[in-house]
Design a protein around this motif. Structure first.
Motif, mmCIF file in Angstrom:
data_model
loop_
_atom_site.group_PDB
_atom_site.id
_atom_site.type_symbol
_atom_site.label_atom_id
_atom_site.label_comp_id
_atom_site.label_asym_id
_atom_site.label_seq_id
_atom_site.Cartn_x
_atom_site.Cartn_y
_atom_site.Cartn_z
ATOM 1 N N GLU A 10 0.936 -1.660 0.129
ATOM 2 C CA GLU A 10 0.081 -0.162 -0.108
ATOM 3 C C GLU A 10 1.300 1.313 0.067
ATOM 4 N N SER A 15 0.871 -3.832 3.116
ATOM 5 C CA SER A 15 -0.427 -3.472 3.278
ATOM 6 C C SER A 15 -1.102 -4.729 4.262
ATOM 7 N N ALA A 16 -1.866 -3.652 4.888
ATOM 8 C CA ALA A 16 -2.473 -4.266 5.484
ATOM 9 C C ALA A 16 -3.630 -5.548 5.688
ATOM 10 N N HIS A 17 -3.640 -5.048 4.869
ATOM 11 C CA HIS A 17 -4.617 -5.659 3.698
ATOM 12 C C HIS A 17 -4.544 -6.381 3.257
ATOM 13 N N PHE A 18 -4.080 -8.073 2.499
ATOM 14 C CA PHE A 18 -3.531 -8.227 1.204
ATOM 15 C C PHE A 18 -4.798 -8.635 0.687
ATOM 16 N N GLY A 19 -5.718 -8.430 0.392
ATOM 17 C CA GLY A 19 -6.960 -8.905 -0.807
ATOM 18 C C GLY A 19 -7.105 -7.274 -1.055
ATOM 19 N N HIS A 20 -6.166 -6.258 -0.504
ATOM 20 C CA HIS A 20 -6.543 -4.882 -0.816
ATOM 21 C C HIS A 20 -5.818 -4.096 -1.263
ATOM 22 N N CYS A 21 -3.951 -4.801 -1.758
ATOM 23 C CA CYS A 21 -3.330 -3.542 -1.302
ATOM 24 C C CYS A 21 -3.491 -3.370 -2.914
ATOM 25 N N HIS A 45 -9.014 -7.245 -8.540
ATOM 26 C CA HIS A 45 -8.935 -8.511 -7.422
ATOM 27 C C HIS A 45 -10.238 -9.180 -7.913
ATOM 28 N N GLY A 66 -2.591 -8.849 7.318
ATOM 29 C CA GLY A 66 -3.853 -10.053 7.115
ATOM 30 C C GLY A 66 -4.051 -10.765 6.169
ATOM 31 N N MET A 67 -4.353 -11.841 5.901
ATOM 32 C CA MET A 67 -4.835 -12.944 4.895
ATOM 33 C C MET A 67 -6.349 -13.461 5.115
ATOM 34 N N GLY A 68 -6.631 -13.743 4.396
ATOM 35 C CA GLY A 68 -7.971 -15.177 4.528
ATOM 36 C C GLY A 68 -7.843 -15.969 4.468
#
Length: 124
Positions: A10, A15-21, A45, A66-68
């Protein structure tokens, strides 16, 4: 020993949120030295897109915030080790700490043995 460590970005930090990088840094490591860092924009994405993209670049490890669970299992299926809960920092600093064994992580998911581990079924 050669590694290619992927880090979701980011701006120019983790990026703290993998899916939002916004992009991925791919850090190439040889004999514990950083040889090269390439930053690539990921495809649009969709569920499962980012892990497949990262694995297709030849990544051996991923350091993330973070990652799901779906992303983690896709990485493990591709033979990519996942290290999550890393602090927000630059790719160089994260990889340097990782190589020195000093990176603070909340969890790591290494696929050493190929069989699935069950988590979350605790009977007391």
């Amino acid at each position: 020993m050669k590694k290619k460590i992927a880090i979701p970005l980011e701006g120019n930090v983790l990026s703290a949120h993998f899916g939002h990088c916004q992009a991925f840094a791919f850090v190439e490591v040889e004999n514990n030295e950083i040889k090269n860092i390439t930053v690539l924009d990921p495809p649009e994405h969709q569920p499962g897109t980012f892990p497949r993209f990262v694995a297709a670049q030849g990544a051996t490890d991923v350091i993330g915030g973070g990652m799901g669970p779906q992303a983690i299992s896709l990485f493990n299926e591709a033979g990519v080790n996942v290290f999550i809960g890393a602090p927000i920092d630059t790719p160089e600093k994260l990889v340097r700490s990782f190589l020195d064994g000093n990176l603070q992580l909340s969890a790591n998911y290494c696929n050493h043995d190929g069989h699935k581990h069950e988590h979350g079924h605790h009977h007391h």
